[in-house]
Design a protein around this motif. Sequence first.
Motif, short mmCIF file in Angstrom:
data_model
loop_
_atom_site.label_atom_id
_atom_site.label_comp_id
_atom_site.label_asym_id
_atom_site.label_seq_id
_atom_site.Cartn_x
_atom_site.Cartn_y
_atom_site.Cartn_z
N GLU A 284 2.57 6.96 -4.60
CA GLU A 284 1.13 8.24 -4.36
C GLU A 284 0.98 9.18 -4.95
O GLU A 284 -0.33 9.21 -5.17
CB GLU A 284 2.01 9.02 -3.03
N ALA A 285 1.51 9.06 -6.33
CA ALA A 285 1.37 10.20 -7.02
C ALA A 285 0.70 9.65 -8.05
O ALA A 285 -0.31 9.89 -9.29
CB ALA A 285 2.37 10.27 -8.27
N ILE A 286 -0.33 8.44 -8.17
CA ILE A 286 -1.07 6.83 -9.21
C ILE A 286 -2.09 7.22 -8.27
O ILE A 286 -2.91 7.54 -7.53
CB ILE A 286 -1.12 6.05 -8.62
N ALA A 287 -3.33 7.77 -9.37
CA ALA A 287 -4.41 8.56 -8.77
C ALA A 287 -5.35 7.47 -9.24
O ALA A 287 -6.18 7.27 -7.75
CB ALA A 287 -4.83 10.10 -9.08
N GLU A 288 -4.97 6.71 -9.52
CA GLU A 288 -6.19 5.60 -10.00
C GLU A 288 -5.61 4.73 -10.83
O GLU A 288 -5.01 5.32 -11.79
CB GLU A 288 -7.75 6.39 -10.75
N ALA A 289 -6.20 4.01 -10.88
CA ALA A 289 -5.42 3.11 -11.46
C ALA A 289 -6.05 1.53 -12.28
O ALA A 289 -6.68 0.91 -11.37
CB ALA A 289 -3.65 2.35 -11.32
#
Length: 351
Positions: A284-289
């Motif tokens: 959930e901590a990945i804002a965008e990838a």
Amino acid sequence: MKRIFFPFTFLLMATTLVVLTACNGGPQAATVTDDAIAVKVQPVTTTRYAPVLKYSGTMASTAEARLSFKIGGIISKIYVKEGDHVVRGQLLATLDLTEINAQVQQASQGVEKVQRDVNRVKNLYNDTVATLEQVQNATTQLQVAEESLRIARFNQQYAQIRATESGTILKKLMNEGEMAGAGSPVFFVNGTAGNDWVIRFGVSDKDWAVLKKGDKAAVEIDAYPTRSFTGIITEIAQGADVASGTYEVEVKVLPNGARFAAGLFSTVQLQPAAEQTVTLVPVEAIAEASDKIGYVYTVNADGKTVTKNKVTIAFLENNKAAIVSGLDSAREVITEGVGYLTDKSVVKVVK
């Protein structure tokens, strides 16, 4: 008149007070606090891991051979066809020997002539009619003729193709009556006498750096969907392929009683022995990838502002993202509210 004037004066003073207060920034500070984005954070952990690398390739034998004639000529006879099993030393094809036999006969007659010349010069030398130099020159000519005969007989011997190993004819590239050039492949043979089967494939430079000979591999073959085979890295190229830019790796596969054939499609999972340190954060901590690059937000020391961190993602597993770079000093990451954040956002951490 006094009752009307007093309320109007009071209203004017109240309005002036509100304006002055707004200029002093009182209500504005309250607005900033109200606009703070509520977020939640979770701690990060570090661990060591060895990446699992997946590649695919086709099965091949270590005894593969492309058989050809040593000299050029017309193919007279082919004794095998594709798919035939052959044994070591078996005759596979021959050339028309008309020209080759003539060359051998010509070289043999040349030797006989020069031998007569040598005998004649030696007799003249014994009678002091010929010189020592003439004897030596005749002897040299005899040696040259004998070597020419040796070459002709050698070519005659290799005007045929014999199997170098027991195996299977995978491909017959030429037919009877065709003109075969010297060294041009006629058969593609897959030797199976040693029962050594390998899978060859190209890897990237980053994966090449962590692989080494002896690393184990798990092999899955489409022909055996319910079985898994054990492999080991036996060869690693020390230079990149010019065409693909990848580094070839060879994995030897243990059959364990299974019947293998050249060309079987296989998937290889490599487990390098070298480990590296990664930081584990909730997904959930990945804002965008995008691909292996992502962004993670952390709360600054003031507890209100945030930093947008560019990170490199190694893998995703069990709702965790493994970060190999970009969060070296972070202890906590924002896991809730990241969808509303920018690098200029003001936040309020909710416990």
